[in-house]
Write an enzyme that holds these catalytic residues in place. Structure first.
Site, PDB file in Angstrom:
ATOM      1  N   HIS A 365       0.819  -1.228   0.000  1.00 45.47           N
ATOM      2  CA  HIS A 365       0.000   0.000   0.000  1.00 45.47           C
ATOM      3  C   HIS A 365       0.847   1.269   0.000  1.00 45.47           C
ATOM      4  O   HIS A 365       0.326   2.367  -0.059  1.00 45.47           O
ATOM      5  CB  HIS A 365      -0.968  -0.008   1.182  1.00 45.47           C
ATOM      6  CG  HIS A 365      -0.308  -0.247   2.510  1.00 45.47           C
ATOM      7  ND1 HIS A 365       0.601   0.624   3.052  1.00 45.47           N
ATOM      8  CD2 HIS A 365      -0.418  -1.271   3.392  1.00 45.47           C
ATOM      9  CE1 HIS A 365       1.008   0.161   4.219  1.00 45.47           C
ATOM     10  NE2 HIS A 365       0.423  -1.002   4.453  1.00 45.47           N
TER      11      HIS A 365
ATOM     12  N   GLY B  50      -1.543  -9.637   7.626  1.00 44.50           N
ATOM     13  CA  GLY B  50      -0.149  -9.461   7.242  1.00 44.50           C
ATOM     14  C   GLY B  50      -0.098  -8.099   6.599  1.00 44.50           C
ATOM     15  O   GLY B  50      -1.133  -7.500   6.331  1.00 44.50           O
ATOM     16  N   CYS B  51       1.077  -7.598   6.328  1.00 44.03           N
ATOM     17  CA  CYS B  51       1.170  -6.258   5.775  1.00 44.03           C
ATOM     18  C   CYS B  51       0.667  -6.243   4.335  1.00 44.03           C
ATOM     19  O   CYS B  51       0.049  -5.317   3.884  1.00 44.03           O
ATOM     20  CB  CYS B  51       2.606  -5.788   5.856  1.00 44.03           C
ATOM     21  SG  CYS B  51       2.829  -4.074   5.455  1.00 44.03           S
ATOM     22  N   GLN B  52       0.934  -7.318   3.584  1.00 44.45           N
ATOM     23  CA  GLN B  52       0.655  -7.286   2.159  1.00 44.45           C
ATOM     24  C   GLN B  52      -0.424  -8.278   1.747  1.00 44.45           C
ATOM     25  O   GLN B  52      -1.408  -7.917   1.133  1.00 44.45           O
ATOM     26  CB  GLN B  52       1.928  -7.575   1.375  1.00 44.45           C
ATOM     27  CG  GLN B  52       3.012  -6.596   1.711  1.00 44.45           C
ATOM     28  CD  GLN B  52       3.963  -6.391   0.566  1.00 44.45           C
ATOM     29  OE1 GLN B  52       3.775  -6.908  -0.521  1.00 44.45           O
ATOM     30  NE2 GLN B  52       4.980  -5.612   0.794  1.00 44.45           N
ATOM     31  N   SER B 118       6.387  -9.906   5.414  1.00 43.14           N
ATOM     32  CA  SER B 118       5.120  -9.488   6.017  1.00 43.14           C
ATOM     33  C   SER B 118       3.911 -10.107   5.342  1.00 43.14           C
ATOM     34  O   SER B 118       2.958  -9.435   5.024  1.00 43.14           O
ATOM     35  CB  SER B 118       4.963  -7.971   5.933  1.00 43.14           C
ATOM     36  OG  SER B 118       6.109  -7.338   6.336  1.00 43.14           O
TER      37      SER B 118
END
Lengths: 409, 140
Positions: A365, B50-52, B118
């Site tokens: 993001h 998770g981050c992604q 991540s």
């Protein structure tokens, strides 16, 4: 395969990291918007400082301290002239763009923000230009408002202009969007805001490395950027602020260097810029930043800008040959950033398969979750170029994307 | 089959591949074959952030064994999940808790477990073990 032209070869030679192999392939570094690579002379300036004149600044009378202080203050002067600040005292060294914005949010906000007042930001801000304002607005009972954007990633500035009033305490807007590449009309925003006496902070982290910035011409009240995105070291950045604001604002942190006299009853603060630089600063960072500025000046920022625009257009042409790519951020005025999605594939998977081919892109993001929410996507794959990149590398990206498509779909 | 035996089986399968492309094509295929979780069950309490990439995990117990189902929006993550399920699902809770799932490392996928990726896999393994240890302590 396109031939790398001579000047690019000369440019690339100055960046030792670019010659290495990653996963058995020559590195293609397209994550420049996250951080740029460093030329040898910047790397050497850091080791030179520690080898020859490491010493604390602004304190000692001894020779080494004087040398370090001179280099540190020369860095300030060079930075001021680089962004065309009126005077070097308006340049404050910080940890980076995030730190610069937090400084203004806390210090300016403490003094000039009251309940019921508004802070305006834009729909394409990095989290660093959202969260500090949310924090101070919450503390003060002020309101955070957002300039919307359209599906191309262009700000709908009319929304702001129609709402301009003395009730707005400050406008904080990015010069160039890190996730979309959009170059915003900050000069116009500033001029319109000033008719109501509203100060404007510009997040210049993605602008300073790629275009000539003149803070006096922009007439911005604050301008923030980081050294590490402009060929300098990490951990150092700049807050430019107009003298009238910096003098009116209270200190951000207390400690050494920021004081004039201290007793247990009362402390008199130092003058700007020192008032905002508590503690031992990032001395070698400032020295490295100065070397990075010299490097940019000798290369020519206009050459950098021209070359990066060439690369952007070439990449758009090359990628348009591949079917099934959606571009996020298609503003007419764009920096050399391409955010995209392969239809039917998750950006994480695409980024991973590109990495296996030695191609470094950013996925996710990009610290702009509201932008992803606006486009209703989990993230993007972002290729961001620097002037040392080549057409050949863009060819490798196109091949890499094709391979990712073949494997994933 | 015991956890270690399934892990060995996977190690043998991966020994056949000599480049990253074959290895990942296999993982991607496993990801595509993983049965999907009913979208109604992809609720926030089953989401491992998770981050992604996002990962959903569902655990149930049946006759003293733990059964897992999981899903992700990223296909490589899903392929690795499918192997974790193959190894851990249907095993006894005590054995799940004790397992080191070393096969991931051995087949060259360690990078997917690093914090910079991540992708939620590290927390997924933690969640799988956590569920098993909770069930084990409930039983005793």
């Amino acid at each position: 395969m396109e031939k790398v032209n001579d000047i690019t070869t000369l440019w690339r030679k100055q960046f030792p990291i670019l010659t290495q192999q990653v996963n058995g392939k020559p590195l293609v570094y397209f994550d420049n918007a996250a951080t740029s690579q460093k030329p040898l002379r910047v790397i050497q300036s850091l080791s030179d400082y520690y080898t020859r004149y490491n010493s604390n600044v602004h304190r000692g009378v001894h020779t080494l301290s004087q040398m370090a202080t001179d280099a540190f203050e020369e860095a300030r002067e060079l930075t001021a002239s680089f962004i065309h600040a009126g005077e070097k005292e308006e340049v404050i060294f910080t940890k980076g763009t995030t730190d610069s914005i937090n400084l203004v949010a806390q210090s300016f906000g403490e003094k000039f923000l009251q309940a019921g007042k508004e802070i305006w930001i834009s729909a394409m801000e990095h989290h660093a230009n959202i969260v500090p304002w949310q924090m101070i607005c919450e503390k003060k009972g002020a309101k955070l408002k957002v300039i919307p954007m359209n599906r191309e990633g262009v700000l709908l500035t009319e929304e702001l202009y129609q709402n301009l009033s003395e009730n707005i305490a400050l406008i904080a807007v990015t010069h160039v969007s890190n996730s979309l590449g959009t170059i915003n009309p900050v000069k116009e925003i500033i001029a319109r805001a000033h008719t109501f006496g509203i100060p404007v902070l510009v997040d210049g982290a993605q602008a300073v490395p790629h275009m000539s910035v003149n803070v006096q011409e922009l007439d911005c009240d604050f301008y923030c950027f980081s050294a590490h995105k402009m060929y300098g070291p990490t951990g150092i950045g700049v807050l430019y602020g107009k003298r009238k604001w910096l003098e009116a604002m209270p200190p951000y942190q207390g400690g050494g260097d920021m004081i004039e006299t201290v007793t247990f009853e009362k402390t008199d603060y130092n003058v700007i810029p020192f008032k905002f630089e508590a503690g031992t600063p990032h001395i070698e960072g400032a020295i490295g930043l100065a070397e990075a500025i010299r490097f940019i000046q000798e290369t020519g920022i206009e050459n950098i800008e021209k070359r990066e625009q060439e690369l952007l257009h070439y990449a758009m042409e090359k990628l348009s040959e591949i079917e099934g790519i959606t571009y996020i951020g298609t503003a007419p005025e764009k920096a050399a950033v391409i955010s995209f999605l392969i239809e039917g594939a998750h950006p994480y998977d695409v980024g991973f398969i590109l990495d296996k081919q030695g191609i470094a892109v950013r996925t996710g993001h990009h610290c702009t979750q509201p932008v992803m929410q606006f486009f209703d996507i989990p993230g993007t794959v972002r290729a961001s170029f620097a002037f040392y990149n080549t057409e050949e590398e863009i060819g490798r990206l196109a091949e890499g994307i094709q391979k990712a498509k073949n494997m994933l779909l | 089959m015991k956890i270690e035996e399934i892990e060995d089986e996977i190690r043998e399968e991966f020994a056949l591949f000599d480049d990253w492309e074959d290895r990942y094509n296999y993982i991607i295929d496993m990801g595509k074959d993983l049965p999907l979780i009913d979208p109604a069950l992809k609720t926030d309490d089953r989401l491992i952030k998770g981050c992604q990439s996002r990962v959903w995990l569902r655990a149930e117990h049946q006759d003293g064994k733990i059964m897992y189902t999981a899903d992700s929006d990223a296909i490589i993550t899903k392929g690795i999940i499918s192997m974790l399920i193959r190894v851990l699902s249907g095993q006894k809770p005590e054995e799940i808790v004790q397992s080191q799932v070393t096969f991931i490392d051995d087949i060259g996928l360690k990078e997917h477990l690093s914090p910079t990726r991540s992708n939620g896999l590290v927390s997924m393994i933690q969640h799988m073990k956590h569920y098993a240890s909770q069930y084990a302590s409930l039983k005793s």
